[in-house]
Every structure is written in structure tokens, then in C-alpha cells.
Design a protein around this motif. Structure first.
Motif, PDB file in Angstrom:
ATOM      1  N   VAL A   1       3.209   2.412   6.203  1.00  0.00           N
ATOM      2  CA  VAL A   1       3.965   3.226   5.257  1.00  0.00           C
ATOM      3  C   VAL A   1       5.037   2.375   4.581  1.00  0.00           C
ATOM      4  CG1 VAL A   1       5.459   5.240   5.000  1.00  0.00           C
ATOM      5  CG2 VAL A   1       3.539   5.302   6.603  1.00  0.00           C
ATOM      6  N   ILE A   2       5.041   2.416   3.240  1.00  0.00           N
ATOM      7  CA  ILE A   2       6.078   1.783   2.423  1.00  0.00           C
ATOM      8  C   ILE A   2       6.769   2.921   1.673  1.00  0.00           C
ATOM      9  CG2 ILE A   2       6.599   0.115   0.605  1.00  0.00           C
ATOM     10  CD1 ILE A   2       3.977  -1.308   1.330  1.00  0.00           C
TER      11      ILE A   2
ATOM     12  N   HIS B   1       9.955  -5.376  -0.992  1.00  0.00           N
ATOM     13  CA  HIS B   1       9.041  -4.703  -0.080  1.00  0.00           C
ATOM     14  C   HIS B   1       7.887  -5.582   0.392  1.00  0.00           C
ATOM     15  CE1 HIS B   1      11.198  -1.586  -2.253  1.00  0.00           C
ATOM     16  NE2 HIS B   1      11.265  -1.082  -1.059  1.00  0.00           N
ATOM     17  N   TRP B   2       8.169  -6.842   0.664  1.00  0.00           N
ATOM     18  CA  TRP B   2       7.138  -7.687   1.250  1.00  0.00           C
ATOM     19  C   TRP B   2       7.083  -7.396   2.738  1.00  0.00           C
ATOM     20  CZ3 TRP B   2       8.502 -13.117  -1.079  1.00  0.00           C
ATOM     21  CH2 TRP B   2       8.149 -13.126  -2.418  1.00  0.00           C
ATOM     22  N   VAL B   3       5.915  -7.397   3.243  1.00  0.00           N
ATOM     23  CA  VAL B   3       5.722  -7.216   4.676  1.00  0.00           C
ATOM     24  C   VAL B   3       4.812  -8.341   5.138  1.00  0.00           C
ATOM     25  CG1 VAL B   3       4.802  -5.702   6.476  1.00  0.00           C
ATOM     26  CG2 VAL B   3       5.912  -4.721   4.475  1.00  0.00           C
TER      27      VAL B   3
ATOM     28  N   HIS C   1      -2.273   4.159  -1.236  1.00  0.00           N
ATOM     29  CA  HIS C   1      -2.254   3.096  -2.241  1.00  0.00           C
ATOM     30  C   HIS C   1      -3.422   2.124  -2.147  1.00  0.00           C
ATOM     31  CE1 HIS C   1       0.466   0.983  -5.144  1.00  0.00           C
ATOM     32  NE2 HIS C   1      -0.340  -0.013  -4.840  1.00  0.00           N
ATOM     33  N   ALA C   2      -3.688   1.623  -0.928  1.00  0.00           N
ATOM     34  CA  ALA C   2      -4.711   0.585  -0.770  1.00  0.00           C
ATOM     35  C   ALA C   2      -5.320   0.644   0.627  1.00  0.00           C
ATOM     36  CB  ALA C   2      -4.094  -0.796  -0.999  1.00  0.00           C
TER      37      ALA C   2
ATOM     38  N   MET D   1      -7.256  -0.574   7.768  1.00  0.00           N
ATOM     39  CA  MET D   1      -6.007   0.170   7.745  1.00  0.00           C
ATOM     40  C   MET D   1      -5.673   0.533   6.307  1.00  0.00           C
ATOM     41  SD  MET D   1      -3.022  -2.693   8.386  1.00  0.00           S
ATOM     42  CE  MET D   1      -1.682  -1.566   8.144  1.00  0.00           C
ATOM     43  N   THR D   2      -4.899   1.594   6.140  1.00  0.00           N
ATOM     44  CA  THR D   2      -4.494   2.016   4.806  1.00  0.00           C
ATOM     45  C   THR D   2      -3.000   1.771   4.613  1.00  0.00           C
ATOM     46  OG1 THR D   2      -4.193   4.269   5.629  1.00  0.00           O
ATOM     47  CG2 THR D   2      -6.299   3.756   4.544  1.00  0.00           C
ATOM     48  N   VAL D   3      -2.618   1.604   3.340  1.00  0.00           N
ATOM     49  CA  VAL D   3      -1.233   1.366   2.954  1.00  0.00           C
ATOM     50  C   VAL D   3      -0.849   2.440   1.954  1.00  0.00           C
ATOM     51  CG1 VAL D   3       0.357  -0.260   1.845  1.00  0.00           C
ATOM     52  CG2 VAL D   3      -1.544  -1.130   3.224  1.00  0.00           C
ATOM     53  N   GLY D   4       0.338   3.001   2.121  1.00  0.00           N
ATOM     54  CA  GLY D   4       0.798   4.004   1.168  1.00  0.00           C
ATOM     55  C   GLY D   4       2.194   4.496   1.479  1.00  0.00           C
ATOM     56  N   ARG D   5       2.644   5.465   0.712  1.00  0.00           N
ATOM     57  CA  ARG D   5       3.991   6.008   0.834  1.00  0.00           C
ATOM     58  C   ARG D   5       4.062   7.186   1.805  1.00  0.00           C
ATOM     59  NH1 ARG D   5       4.237   7.913  -3.881  1.00  0.00           N
ATOM     60  NH2 ARG D   5       4.144  10.084  -3.329  1.00  0.00           N
ATOM     61  N   VAL D   6       2.969   7.915   1.983  1.00  0.00           N
ATOM     62  CA  VAL D   6       2.973   9.160   2.756  1.00  0.00           C
ATOM     63  C   VAL D   6       2.473   8.910   4.182  1.00  0.00           C
ATOM     64  CG1 VAL D   6       2.046  11.512   2.857  1.00  0.00           C
ATOM     65  CG2 VAL D   6       2.610  10.483   0.642  1.00  0.00           C
TER      66      VAL D   6
END
Length: 103
Positions: free
Chosen positions: A23-24, A85-87, A33-34, A11-16
Motif C-alpha cells: 500500500v502506497i 515514495h520510493w520503496v 495500481h500495478a 503481489m499487487t501495489v496500490g493505494r487501497v
């Protein structure tokens, strides 16, 4: 922050939203992002050349590098905003084990 279960191997992590699975929505988190990967029961994270960094237990993952995430680790995306912003991320491993990783 909520809980997320990973049922896929990646899975990917990012703002968009169009680019990321998780999504963060914070300006200091990169659009993409990662990448988090579950490989043979182990969790790995790759920093996708983010601007502000990806951290495992406050240690920065080098841009473009992939690192093993030990069980129970704290993952943060851009260290300065980590308290907000911890998840909590629950990884469902193929061998029917659960590893809790804080993101």
C-alpha cells in the motif's frame, strides 16, 4: 520507505489496503495500481490501467501492459511523486538469488 521481500509469485501495489498487498497511501496512486510477478526468476510488472502511470527507469509502462523489470531498475508509481515514495523491494528468487529492485 522500507524494504519488502516477495515470497509469493505475485503481489499487487496500490493505494487501497483492501485491494493491494503493498500500500502506497498517496492520492495519485490508483486504488489498484500495478501487479508485480516473479516468473521463473524474472520480475515483471503490469500496469493495471492506473490513472497516473507505472514507470521502469522513468519509462512508462503502457496501461494494461506487462513489462520485464531488469535487475537494479527503478520502479515508480506516478512519476511526479517518485522522489517521495520510493520503496526498496527485495525479490527472493526461487533459485536462491537475490535481485534488488528499487520501487
Amino acid at each position: 520507505p522500507g524494504a519488502y521481500e516477495i515470497f509469493s509469485s505475485e503481489m499487487t501495489v496500490g493505494r487501497v489496503p483492501e485491494k493491494a498487498d503493498l500500500v502506497i497511501p498517496v492520492a495519485t496512486v490508483s486504488g489498484l495500481h500495478a501487479r508485480i510477478q516473479n516468473k521463473e526468476g524474472s520480475l515483471f510488472i503490469t500496469d493495471l490501467d492506473s490513472t497516473n502511470g507505472t514507470f521502469i527507469n522513468e519509462k512508462r509502462v503502457l496501461p494494461g501492459a506487462t513489462a520485464l523489470v531488469p535487475p537494479g531498475s527503478l520502479l515508480t508509481f506516478e512519476l511526479q511523486c517518485c522522489l517521495l515514495h520510493w520503496v526498496r523491494l527485495l525479490c527472493m528468487l526461487a533459485v536462491a538469488e537475490c535481485s534488488d529492485v528499487q520501487v
